[in-house]
Write a protein that holds these residues in place. Structure first.
Motif, PDB file in Angstrom:
ATOM      1  N   PHE A  27       2.176   6.129 -11.746  1.00 34.62           N
ATOM      2  CA  PHE A  27       1.805   5.100 -12.508  1.00 34.62           C
ATOM      3  C   PHE A  27       1.167   6.021 -13.810  1.00 34.62           C
ATOM      4  CE2 PHE A  27       1.484   2.988  -8.410  1.00 34.62           C
ATOM      5  CZ  PHE A  27       0.855   1.717  -9.235  1.00 34.62           C
ATOM      6  N   MET A  38      -5.883   1.538  -4.514  1.00 31.47           N
ATOM      7  CA  MET A  38      -6.071   1.421  -6.154  1.00 31.47           C
ATOM      8  C   MET A  38      -6.484   0.027  -7.102  1.00 31.47           C
ATOM      9  SD  MET A  38      -2.283   0.984  -7.821  1.00 31.47           S
ATOM     10  CE  MET A  38      -2.147   1.369  -9.862  1.00 31.47           C
ATOM     11  N   GLU A  53       0.668  -1.325   0.164  1.00 34.68           N
ATOM     12  CA  GLU A  53      -0.139  -0.228  -0.264  1.00 34.68           C
ATOM     13  C   GLU A  53       0.437   1.151   0.298  1.00 34.68           C
ATOM     14  OE1 GLU A  53      -3.165  -0.120   2.751  1.00 34.68           O
ATOM     15  OE2 GLU A  53      -3.734  -2.081   2.681  1.00 34.68           O
ATOM     16  N   ILE A  70       2.183   1.627  -3.424  1.00 40.83           N
ATOM     17  CA  ILE A  70       1.252   2.432  -4.252  1.00 40.83           C
ATOM     18  C   ILE A  70       1.522   3.868  -4.155  1.00 40.83           C
ATOM     19  CG2 ILE A  70      -1.061   2.076  -4.572  1.00 40.83           C
ATOM     20  CD1 ILE A  70      -1.045  -0.474  -4.209  1.00 40.83           C
ATOM     21  N   LYS A  71       1.608   3.915  -3.034  1.00 45.65           N
ATOM     22  CA  LYS A  71       1.205   5.948  -2.794  1.00 45.65           C
ATOM     23  C   LYS A  71       2.242   6.531  -3.296  1.00 45.65           C
ATOM     24  CE  LYS A  71      -1.741   5.326   1.255  1.00 45.65           C
ATOM     25  NZ  LYS A  71      -1.794   5.510   2.623  1.00 45.65           N
ATOM     26  N   THR A  99       4.542   5.815  -5.837  1.00 42.66           N
ATOM     27  CA  THR A  99       4.621   4.934  -7.188  1.00 42.66           C
ATOM     28  C   THR A  99       4.177   6.065  -8.273  1.00 42.66           C
ATOM     29  OG1 THR A  99       4.966   2.750  -6.757  1.00 42.66           O
ATOM     30  CG2 THR A  99       4.508   3.207  -9.165  1.00 42.66           C
ATOM     31  N   PHE A 135       6.504  -1.820 -10.591  1.00 43.99           N
ATOM     32  CA  PHE A 135       5.684  -1.991  -9.216  1.00 43.99           C
ATOM     33  C   PHE A 135       5.446  -3.512  -9.832  1.00 43.99           C
ATOM     34  CE2 PHE A 135       1.669  -2.551  -9.037  1.00 43.99           C
ATOM     35  CZ  PHE A 135       1.717  -1.920  -7.378  1.00 43.99           C
TER      36      PHE A 135
END
Length: 429
Positions: A385, A423, A377, A380-381, A383, A394
């Motif tokens: 995208f 996400m 988690e 993701i924050k 990265t 990722f």
């Protein structure tokens, strides 16, 4: 206004984003990546200020957020880190996480510090991702989010001596007679609604801090009356002075009053019952007091009871001298215990290293697969995208950590929805 409990929100600053940048100098053909890292976010730090005596400031401000770190810069220049957000608290403040009830710290001494919400680290610029196989990476990390939580503050007053007893037994009058404190005194119960502190000075070099604490009633350890407020504040005291209305002017029974308070101390916390006490028979200037005293001593012949009158001042000097002497004995005993602990052979020391939990859990809900992992988690924050290289990275990490294979074993097929944190994306073979 005296406030001894508060609930507040704290958040460390987010780390600054790293950037994608390349060298563009005229005489540097094929200039490589030059994106700098973001700066670290500020921590939220509590620091003890001995000039504070209450948590009233937290009644009007309940959100404390540190600033974020600065974004990275070209030419491999890092963004500036944010300053810590300093919050002053009174000595005696206990801090717990409101959601987990985790004990975070007990701040007692002036200048003592505690980080209650850590700032996030800065994201890495594209220079950090250069490798032999990818000399010009087109990706950079976002800054790490700062830690955030709701916390509970609880203030326990710091005093050498605590005055305990039922309402209207004369505790406030006693404090006002022996110190410069001026607590409210009146002829009705619960005059004292909050702790009052006073410095008692016997002579040059001899002094101690005395606290007049809110009066007690039966059932206090279960939260009745002002009980929990009262009991919380006597935990830190070294010595208790148990004041009893020996004249029974409010129609009370001195023996019953003594037993009820001892019971409340015991059932709130056993160590309070064992705390040293001086029993004081007050209002001895009233004619009936002597008769009640004899009955009390017949019931408790082992107790040493000091007789005083806070109205006339009789017996107060003897009480103060005895209190000071008892405090010195207690302090000397503590010093001896500390010396014994220091001289004891230390056990073999173990070294503990923090290892971030890399495990994950997968839960299936219909055609949706929810991956539970604090590490993923956070990734993701951090990265971006919108950058193709970041997406590839990722995906590679998901594969290396075994998430892809675990999803297959759970039955995930092309087109099924996978959710990690906030996400969602489609599972693709």
């Amino acid at each position: 206004m005296f406030i001894d409990q508060a609930k507040i929100y704290v958040k460390g600053g987010d780390g600054g984003d790293g950037i994608v940048s390349y060298r563009r100098e005229k005489y540097v053909p094929l200039g490589g990546p030059a994106g700098g890292d973001g700066g670290r976010g500020g921590d939220v730090v509590f620091i003890v200020d001995e000039g504070l005596r209450t948590l009233i400031d937290f009644k009007y401000q309940k959100h404390f957020k540190a600033k974020s770190g600065e974004r990275g810069k070209p030419k491999n220049q890092h963004g500036a880190s944010a300053d810590d957000f300093i919050v002053k608290v009174p000595p005696g403040t206990v801090i717990r996480d409101l959601d987990t009830n985790e004990f975070l710290g007990d701040l007692v001494h002036h200048g003592q510090k505690l980080v209650v919400a850590k700032g996030g680290r800065g994201g890495r610029g594209n220079t950090r991702f250069a490798s032999e196989s990818n000399k010009a990476p087109d990706m950079a990390e976002k800054g790490e989010p700062g830690q955030e939580r709701w916390i509970e503050l609880e203030l326990k007053v710091l005093a050498d001596v605590g005055l305990i007893g039922f309402p209207s037994v004369g505790k406030s009058t006693l404090l006002s007679k022996v110190s410069a404190a001026r607590p409210k005194v009146a002829a009705y119960p619960f005059t004292t609604l909050t702790p009052e502190l006073g410095v008692v000075r016997l002579d040059e070099g001899r002094s101690f801090v005395m606290a007049d604490l809110p009066g007690l009633i039966e059932g206090a350890h279960e939260g009745h009356g002002l009980g929990l407020d009262f009991l919380r504040h006597i935990e830190r005291t070294l010595l208790l002075i148990h004041v009893i209305d020996m004249a029974a002017m409010e129609g009370r029974d001195p023996i019953s009053d003594y037993e009820i308070i001892q019971h409340e101390l015991k059932y709130y916390h056993k160590h309070l019952e064992d705390k040293p006490q001086i029993v004081v028979a007050n209002k001895m200037d009233v004619p009936d007091a002597q008769e009640h005293l004899q009955k009390f001593l017949h019931r408790y012949p082992e107790l040493q009871v000091l007789t005083v009158s806070t109205l006339t001042g009789e017996g107060l000097d003897k009480l103060l001298n005895m209190t000071y002497e008892n405090l010195q004995v207690i302090l000397n005993q503590r010093k001896e215990e500390e010396k014994l602990q220091e001289n004891q052979p230390s056990e073999e020391k173990k070294i503990y290293r923090f290892e971030e939990n890399k495990k994950f859990e997968i839960r299936k809900e219909g055609n949706r697969y929810i991956v539970i992992s604090s590490q993923l988690e956070k990734m993701i924050k951090m990265t971006n995208f919108s950058q193709q290289d970041a997406v590839f990275r990722f995906q590679r990490i998901m594969k290396l950590q075994g998430v892809d294979e675990a999803l297959r074993q759970k039955g995930a097929q092309d087109g099924d929805t996978v959710q990690i944190g906030d996400m969602e994306f489609d599972f693709v073979e």
